[in-house]
Design an enzyme around this catalytic site. Structure first.
Site, PDB file in Angstrom:
ATOM      1  N   ARG A 109      41.557  33.580  52.634  1.00  0.00           N
ATOM      2  CA  ARG A 109      41.326  33.474  51.191  1.00  0.00           C
ATOM      3  C   ARG A 109      42.209  32.351  50.673  1.00  0.00           C
ATOM      4  O   ARG A 109      43.442  32.409  50.817  1.00  0.00           O
ATOM      5  CB  ARG A 109      41.671  34.787  50.490  1.00  0.00           C
ATOM      6  N   HIS A 136      32.190  32.733  47.663  1.00  0.00           N
ATOM      7  CA  HIS A 136      32.822  34.061  47.707  1.00  0.00           C
ATOM      8  C   HIS A 136      31.809  35.050  48.285  1.00  0.00           C
ATOM      9  O   HIS A 136      31.323  35.961  47.594  1.00  0.00           O
ATOM     10  CB  HIS A 136      33.242  34.471  46.295  1.00  0.00           C
ATOM     11  N   GLN A 139      32.042  39.101  48.122  1.00  0.00           N
ATOM     12  CA  GLN A 139      31.755  39.658  46.800  1.00  0.00           C
ATOM     13  C   GLN A 139      30.258  39.866  46.607  1.00  0.00           C
ATOM     14  O   GLN A 139      29.822  40.809  45.943  1.00  0.00           O
ATOM     15  CB  GLN A 139      32.294  38.718  45.714  1.00  0.00           C
ATOM     16  N   ASP A 232      32.552  35.674  34.737  1.00  0.00           N
ATOM     17  CA  ASP A 232      33.834  35.574  35.438  1.00  0.00           C
ATOM     18  C   ASP A 232      34.802  34.846  34.508  1.00  0.00           C
ATOM     19  O   ASP A 232      34.386  34.272  33.490  1.00  0.00           O
ATOM     20  CB  ASP A 232      33.642  34.806  36.761  1.00  0.00           C
ATOM     21  N   CYS A 273      33.441  40.208  38.475  1.00  0.00           N
ATOM     22  CA  CYS A 273      34.149  40.367  39.763  1.00  0.00           C
ATOM     23  C   CYS A 273      35.626  40.702  39.600  1.00  0.00           C
ATOM     24  O   CYS A 273      36.276  41.074  40.581  1.00  0.00           O
ATOM     25  CB  CYS A 273      33.966  39.113  40.620  1.00  0.00           C
ATOM     26  N   ARG A 318      33.476  46.556  46.875  1.00  0.00           N
ATOM     27  CA  ARG A 318      34.089  45.499  47.686  1.00  0.00           C
ATOM     28  C   ARG A 318      34.554  46.062  49.033  1.00  0.00           C
ATOM     29  O   ARG A 318      34.360  45.448  50.080  1.00  0.00           O
ATOM     30  CB  ARG A 318      35.302  44.891  46.971  1.00  0.00           C
TER      31      ARG A 318
END
Length: 335
Positions: A109, A136, A139, A232, A273, A318
Site C-alpha cells: 500500500r 484500489h 476495495q 471519496d 470508502c 473489506r
C-alpha cells in the site's frame, strides 16, 4: 460459471481480471462472510506467512489483511513507512526477492502503481495491491459485494461517483462497473474526469458487459434515478493549502447531500470508502473548518448518518473480500 483457478496470481488492478474472475472473488467473499458469521473455520493455510508493506498508513486495509490472514491461519509481518528499506536503501527488485524467500505473499500500500508492478515482476509469490495512487482493487471487491447484498445484482444498476475521479477510486470504480455491467457515471468538474485513455478502455469493457460509461458536470442529470451514489475525500493531508482551496472551490457543487439522494431512486444507497470528512469530529475536519469555514466536505453528515448509508457494511466487507483474495491466490496447506 466455469471453474476458475487464481492460485499464484498477482492482484494489482482489475484490468488484469475477467468479469467472471471478478465475480468469482465477490462470490467467494460472500461465502467466507457467511462462514465467519456461522463460526465455521477456514484456517487451511496454517504455516504460511505474508508481508504487509504500508508506505501509506491505513485503518481498514491493515485491519482487513491482518484479521483475514489470522482467520485463514496465516501469520503477518507489518512493515510501516519506516519499517522497510524499499526504494531507499534497497531497490524494489531486491526487496521483492528478499521477501519472496520468506513469505508466501506480499501486500503493498503506497504510491505509484509502478512500485507494486515492479514488486510483482521480481516476486515469485503473489503480490496484492492494497492501494496505489492509480488503483484500489481490493476495495472494489468489497464495494461490489455490498451492492449485491443490497440489490441482489450488479448488471443494469446506475452507479454515480461524485468528486475527484482522476485517481485510485474513480479509476477503479469505473473499471469494476464497466466490466460488471453497471452504468457508471463520473459526476464532477471536467478538470477531475478520469484520463481519456482509461475512459476509452472502460468503454470497451462496457460494450462487452452491457454497461456504460458517462462523464458529466450535471449533478441533476447524473443523480437522477441513481441506484448508488459514491464519493471519496477531495484532498489528502500533506497537500498544500493552495491545493485544498482550489479543490474545495471546484468540488463543492459535487458534495453528496440530501438533494442528490432525493433525486436518486427511493431505494438508492450511499457509499464511501472512508475516512470521510462529514463533521468536525476529526483533526482534519477541524482544520478544514478553521481554514475554509466548512462543517462538512464531500458528504453531509445528514446523508452519512442516514438510513441510506452503507458505509460501515462496506467497511466490514473489506475484510471478507481481502480474505477471498488471499485465499484464492495462495495454495492451501490443507485440503
Amino acid at each position: 460459471m466455469r471453474d476458475i483457478n487464481l492460485r499464484g496470481r498477482d492482484f494489482l488492478t482489475l484490468k488484469d481480471f475477467t468479469s467472471e474472475e471478478i465475480m468469482y472473488l465477490i462470490n467467494y467473499a460472500k461465502d467466507l462472510k457467511i462462514k465467519k458469521k456461522k463460526g465455521i473455520r477456514v484456517d487451511k493455510y496454517k504455516g504460511q506467512n505474508i508481508a504487509l508493506i504500508f508506505e501509506k498508513t491505513s485503518t481498514r486495509t491493515r485491519c482487513s489483511f491482518e484479521v483475514a490472514a489470522h482467520d485463514l491461519g496465516i501469520g503477518t509481518t507489518y512493515l510501516d513507512p519506516k519499517g522497510s528499506q524499499i526504494g531507499k536503501k534497497e531497490s524494489i527488485a531486491d526487496t521483492a526477492r528478499v521477501l519472496a524467500g520468506m513469505f508466501e505473499g506480499i501486500e503493498y500500500r503506497g504510491f505509484g502503481q509502478e512500485i507494486v508492478e515492479d514488486l510483482a515482476k521480481y516476486s515469485k509469490v503473489p503480490v496484492w495491491n492494497g492501494l496505489t495512487n492509480e488503483y484500489h482493487p481490493t476495495q472494489m471487491i468489497a464495494d461490489m459485494l455490498t451492492i449485491i447484498e443490497e440489490f441482489g445484482k450488479l448488471k443494469g444498476l446506475k452507479f454515480v461517483y461524485m468528486g475527484d475521479a482522476r485517481y485510485n477510486m474513480g479509476n477503479s470504480l469505473m473499471i469494476a462497473c464497466a466490466k460488471l455491467g453497471l452504468d457508471f457515471v463520473a459526476c464532477t468538474n471536467a478538470k477531475y474526469f478520469p484520463n481519456d485513455e482509461l475512459v476509452n478502455i472502460c468503454k470497451e469493457y462496457a460494450k462487452e458487459s452491457g454497461g456504460s460509461v458517462t462523464l458529466t458536470e450535471d449533478v441533476d442529470a447524473a443523480t437522477k434515478d441513481a441506484d448508488v451514489i459514491y464519493t471519496d475525500v477531495w484532498v489528502s493531508m500533506g497537500e498544500p493549502d493552495a491545493v485544498w482551496e482550489e479543490r474545495i472551490n471546484d468540488l463543492k457543487p459535487y458534495q453528496v447531500n440530501s438533494k442528490c439522494m432525493d433525486n436518486a431512486k427511493d431505494t438508492a444507497i450511499f457509499m464511501h470508502c472512508l475516512p470521510a470528512y462529514h463533521d468536525l469530529n476529526t483533526g482534519v475536519g477541524k482544520e478544514i473548518n478553521e481554514k475554509f469555514g466548512l462543517t462538512e466536505m464531500e458528504v453531509t453528515n445528514e446523508v452519512f448518518e442516514s438510513e441510506k448509508s452503507r458505509v460501515f457494511e462496506e467497511a466490514e466487507n473489506r475484510m471478507h473480500s481481502i480474505k477471498a483474495i488471499i485465499a484464492a491466490t495462495l495454495t492451501p496447506t490443507e485440503d
